[in-house]
Motif scaffolding. Structure first.
Motif, PDB file in Angstrom:
ATOM      1  N   PHE A  14       0.833  -1.199   0.000  1.00  0.00           N
ATOM      2  CA  PHE A  14       0.000   0.000   0.000  1.00  0.00           C
ATOM      3  C   PHE A  14       0.870   1.252   0.000  1.00  0.00           C
ATOM      4  O   PHE A  14       0.564   2.225  -0.708  1.00  0.00           O
ATOM      5  CB  PHE A  14      -0.946   0.037   1.207  1.00  0.00           C
ATOM      6  N   ALA A  15       1.943   1.243   0.772  1.00  0.00           N
ATOM      7  CA  ALA A  15       2.831   2.401   0.808  1.00  0.00           C
ATOM      8  C   ALA A  15       3.421   2.670  -0.575  1.00  0.00           C
ATOM      9  O   ALA A  15       3.524   3.837  -1.013  1.00  0.00           O
ATOM     10  CB  ALA A  15       3.941   2.182   1.832  1.00  0.00           C
ATOM     11  N   LEU A  16       3.808   1.622  -1.280  1.00  0.00           N
ATOM     12  CA  LEU A  16       4.353   1.782  -2.633  1.00  0.00           C
ATOM     13  C   LEU A  16       3.271   2.255  -3.605  1.00  0.00           C
ATOM     14  O   LEU A  16       3.529   3.104  -4.482  1.00  0.00           O
ATOM     15  CB  LEU A  16       4.947   0.464  -3.115  1.00  0.00           C
ATOM     16  N   LEU A  17       2.073   1.697  -3.474  1.00  0.00           N
ATOM     17  CA  LEU A  17       0.945   2.111  -4.312  1.00  0.00           C
ATOM     18  C   LEU A  17       0.646   3.595  -4.092  1.00  0.00           C
ATOM     19  O   LEU A  17       0.499   4.364  -5.047  1.00  0.00           O
ATOM     20  CB  LEU A  17      -0.279   1.262  -3.965  1.00  0.00           C
ATOM     21  N   ARG A  18       0.548   3.997  -2.837  1.00  0.00           N
ATOM     22  CA  ARG A  18       0.245   5.392  -2.508  1.00  0.00           C
ATOM     23  C   ARG A  18       1.311   6.327  -3.066  1.00  0.00           C
ATOM     24  O   ARG A  18       0.996   7.385  -3.633  1.00  0.00           O
ATOM     25  CB  ARG A  18       0.144   5.563  -0.987  1.00  0.00           C
ATOM     26  N   ALA A  19       2.572   5.951  -2.906  1.00  0.00           N
ATOM     27  CA  ALA A  19       3.662   6.791  -3.384  1.00  0.00           C
ATOM     28  C   ALA A  19       3.620   6.945  -4.899  1.00  0.00           C
ATOM     29  O   ALA A  19       3.866   8.035  -5.439  1.00  0.00           O
ATOM     30  CB  ALA A  19       5.000   6.209  -2.946  1.00  0.00           C
ATOM     31  N   ARG A 112      -6.848 -11.733   0.136  1.00  0.00           N
ATOM     32  CA  ARG A 112      -7.293 -11.155  -1.119  1.00  0.00           C
ATOM     33  C   ARG A 112      -6.842  -9.711  -1.272  1.00  0.00           C
ATOM     34  O   ARG A 112      -6.427  -9.276  -2.356  1.00  0.00           O
ATOM     35  CB  ARG A 112      -8.818 -11.264  -1.187  1.00  0.00           C
ATOM     36  N   MET A 113      -6.904  -8.938  -0.196  1.00  0.00           N
ATOM     37  CA  MET A 113      -6.484  -7.534  -0.293  1.00  0.00           C
ATOM     38  C   MET A 113      -4.974  -7.398  -0.429  1.00  0.00           C
ATOM     39  O   MET A 113      -4.480  -6.474  -1.080  1.00  0.00           O
ATOM     40  CB  MET A 113      -7.002  -6.743   0.896  1.00  0.00           C
ATOM     41  N   ALA A 114      -4.204  -8.299   0.169  1.00  0.00           N
ATOM     42  CA  ALA A 114      -2.761  -8.285  -0.041  1.00  0.00           C
ATOM     43  C   ALA A 114      -2.444  -8.546  -1.511  1.00  0.00           C
ATOM     44  O   ALA A 114      -1.588  -7.869  -2.112  1.00  0.00           O
ATOM     45  CB  ALA A 114      -2.078  -9.325   0.846  1.00  0.00           C
ATOM     46  N   GLN A 115      -3.146  -9.501  -2.109  1.00  0.00           N
ATOM     47  CA  GLN A 115      -2.906  -9.816  -3.513  1.00  0.00           C
ATOM     48  C   GLN A 115      -3.458  -8.738  -4.445  1.00  0.00           C
ATOM     49  O   GLN A 115      -2.845  -8.398  -5.462  1.00  0.00           O
ATOM     50  CB  GLN A 115      -3.502 -11.187  -3.848  1.00  0.00           C
ATOM     51  N   GLU A 116      -4.618  -8.191  -4.118  1.00  0.00           N
ATOM     52  CA  GLU A 116      -5.185  -7.101  -4.912  1.00  0.00           C
ATOM     53  C   GLU A 116      -4.236  -5.905  -4.927  1.00  0.00           C
ATOM     54  O   GLU A 116      -4.004  -5.277  -5.965  1.00  0.00           O
ATOM     55  CB  GLU A 116      -6.530  -6.671  -4.299  1.00  0.00           C
ATOM     56  N   VAL A 118      -0.916  -5.739  -4.318  1.00  0.00           N
ATOM     57  CA  VAL A 118       0.375  -5.872  -4.987  1.00  0.00           C
ATOM     58  C   VAL A 118       0.223  -5.731  -6.496  1.00  0.00           C
ATOM     59  O   VAL A 118       1.058  -5.101  -7.169  1.00  0.00           O
ATOM     60  CB  VAL A 118       1.085  -7.195  -4.613  1.00  0.00           C
ATOM     61  N   ILE A 119      -0.855  -6.265  -7.066  1.00  0.00           N
ATOM     62  CA  ILE A 119      -1.048  -6.140  -8.513  1.00  0.00           C
ATOM     63  C   ILE A 119      -1.321  -4.688  -8.895  1.00  0.00           C
ATOM     64  O   ILE A 119      -0.751  -4.164  -9.866  1.00  0.00           O
ATOM     65  CB  ILE A 119      -2.189  -7.064  -8.974  1.00  0.00           C
ATOM     66  N   HIS A 120      -2.173  -4.013  -8.131  1.00  0.00           N
ATOM     67  CA  HIS A 120      -2.466  -2.619  -8.477  1.00  0.00           C
ATOM     68  C   HIS A 120      -1.313  -1.685  -8.116  1.00  0.00           C
ATOM     69  O   HIS A 120      -1.189  -0.599  -8.703  1.00  0.00           O
ATOM     70  CB  HIS A 120      -3.779  -2.189  -7.830  1.00  0.00           C
ATOM     71  N   ARG A 121      -0.480  -2.093  -7.182  1.00  0.00           N
ATOM     72  CA  ARG A 121       0.745  -1.333  -6.925  1.00  0.00           C
ATOM     73  C   ARG A 121       1.629  -1.351  -8.167  1.00  0.00           C
ATOM     74  O   ARG A 121       2.202  -0.324  -8.572  1.00  0.00           O
ATOM     75  CB  ARG A 121       1.478  -1.932  -5.720  1.00  0.00           C
ATOM     76  N   VAL A 122       1.732  -2.506  -8.805  1.00  0.00           N
ATOM     77  CA  VAL A 122       2.502  -2.601 -10.054  1.00  0.00           C
ATOM     78  C   VAL A 122       1.868  -1.711 -11.119  1.00  0.00           C
ATOM     79  O   VAL A 122       2.571  -0.997 -11.849  1.00  0.00           O
ATOM     80  CB  VAL A 122       2.577  -4.066 -10.519  1.00  0.00           C
ATOM     81  N   ASP A 123       0.536  -1.733 -11.225  1.00  0.00           N
ATOM     82  CA  ASP A 123      -0.153  -0.871 -12.188  1.00  0.00           C
ATOM     83  C   ASP A 123       0.209   0.592 -11.964  1.00  0.00           C
ATOM     84  O   ASP A 123       0.483   1.339 -12.915  1.00  0.00           O
ATOM     85  CB  ASP A 123      -1.673  -1.025 -12.054  1.00  0.00           C
ATOM     86  N   ALA A 124       0.193   1.012 -10.690  1.00  0.00           N
ATOM     87  CA  ALA A 124       0.475   2.410 -10.375  1.00  0.00           C
ATOM     88  C   ALA A 124       1.919   2.773 -10.695  1.00  0.00           C
ATOM     89  O   ALA A 124       2.194   3.868 -11.199  1.00  0.00           O
ATOM     90  CB  ALA A 124       0.171   2.674  -8.897  1.00  0.00           C
ATOM     91  N   GLU A 125       2.838   1.873 -10.405  1.00  0.00           N
ATOM     92  CA  GLU A 125       4.242   2.145 -10.715  1.00  0.00           C
ATOM     93  C   GLU A 125       4.455   2.268 -12.220  1.00  0.00           C
ATOM     94  O   GLU A 125       5.208   3.147 -12.683  1.00  0.00           O
ATOM     95  CB  GLU A 125       5.123   1.041 -10.122  1.00  0.00           C
ATOM     96  N   TRP A 220      -1.677 -12.532 -14.273  1.00  0.00           N
ATOM     97  CA  TRP A 220      -2.615 -11.405 -14.193  1.00  0.00           C
ATOM     98  C   TRP A 220      -2.527 -10.490 -15.420  1.00  0.00           C
ATOM     99  O   TRP A 220      -3.044  -9.373 -15.398  1.00  0.00           O
ATOM    100  CB  TRP A 220      -2.361 -10.597 -12.926  1.00  0.00           C
ATOM    101  N   ASN A 221      -1.866 -10.951 -16.477  1.00  0.00           N
ATOM    102  CA  ASN A 221      -1.738 -10.179 -17.716  1.00  0.00           C
ATOM    103  C   ASN A 221      -1.055  -8.836 -17.492  1.00  0.00           C
ATOM    104  O   ASN A 221      -1.369  -7.844 -18.148  1.00  0.00           O
ATOM    105  CB  ASN A 221      -3.116  -9.963 -18.358  1.00  0.00           C
TER     106      ASN A 221
END
Length: 249
Positions: A14-19, A112-116, A118-125, A220-221
């Protein structure tokens, strides 16, 4: 994975996603989610957090949800605080409404939220033009297991419409997926995709293998075929590609 470790991984991602969201233009496109902007991605994640918090608080699926703050970072902060407050107030074994009938617990949503995230953190990066941070191997291994068993195995039996005609007359020959000395065997049937841990090697008429992190992103494509190794019957690999795409859409 243990719930306490999953919560730690969730906090880190989450910290990486937020950043990443904070550093990006809200109108920037998300290359791994066609049609989405960074603002869309943040709103999606925020609404997911809010929905899961309500599934725990109510013990049932909410009939409606409030809107989230239009500022992407504020929306993430507020809804993540709501979600983690529910996790802190409950034991992982406490009841929560989930879409996975065999597991109606808070622990399901922690995973599920840990996995959700990490994938969206990659999307944001990717959207922010930042280097993609490595995915810890334990989280990636757990994520591969979740995709295969829950989204593809369980999902193909309860979300039949998502799979269209793919399971009308499927090729039943086994496909192996392997990473870090662990493997799963998958066989497509007209009743769904059967998924099991492989205990006697990596047998199968087709094989997908790779390091856990790249393999998870591929499932996850979020990565192309360059991150994994594909071998065996091309038609069987193509069927598997279609099935995992349907499961993760």
């Amino acid at each position: 994975m243990d719930s306490s470790l999953l919560l730690s991984r969730l906090d880190n991602d989450f910290a990486l996603l937020r950043a990443a969201v904070a550093s990006a233009d809200p109108t920037a496109k998300v290359p791994s989610c066609p049609g989405w902007t960074v603002a869309d991605l943040a709103e999606h994640v925020a609404m997911v957090y809010l929905h899961k918090a309500e599934c725990i608080r109510l013990g049932a699926f909410p009939e409606s949800l409030p809107t989230v703050d239009p500022d992407p970072v504020k929306a993430l902060d507020q809804t993540y605080a709501t979600l983690t407050a529910q996790f802190a107030a409950h034991s992982p074994t406490d009841h929560a409404a989930t879409w996975h009938e065999p597991d109606q617990t808070v622990g399901f949503w922690i995973r599920r939220m840990a996995q959700e995230t990490v994938i969206h953190r990659v999307d944001a990066e990717l959207a922010a033009g930042l280097p993609v941070s490595p995915i810890p191997q334990d989280l990636a291994m757990d994520g591969v297991d979740e995709v295969l068993k829950l989204f593809l195995g369980y999902g193909s039996t309860v979300w039949e419409d998502d799979f269209g005609t793919l399971l009308d007359s499927p090729d039943p020959r086994p496909v192996s997926v392997s990473t870090s000395h662990h493997a799963w065997t998958l066989s497509a049937t007209s009743f769904g995709v059967e998924v099991s841990d492989a205990v006697t090697g990596f047998g199968g008429d087709a094989l997908v293998s790779g390091e856990a992190g790249p393999l998870l992103l591929w499932l996850w494509n979020r990565a192309d075929d360059g991150g994994v190794r594909l071998s065996g019957d091309p038609a069987l690999l193509e069927q598997f590609h279609s099935l995992r795409t349907a499961a993760t859409q």
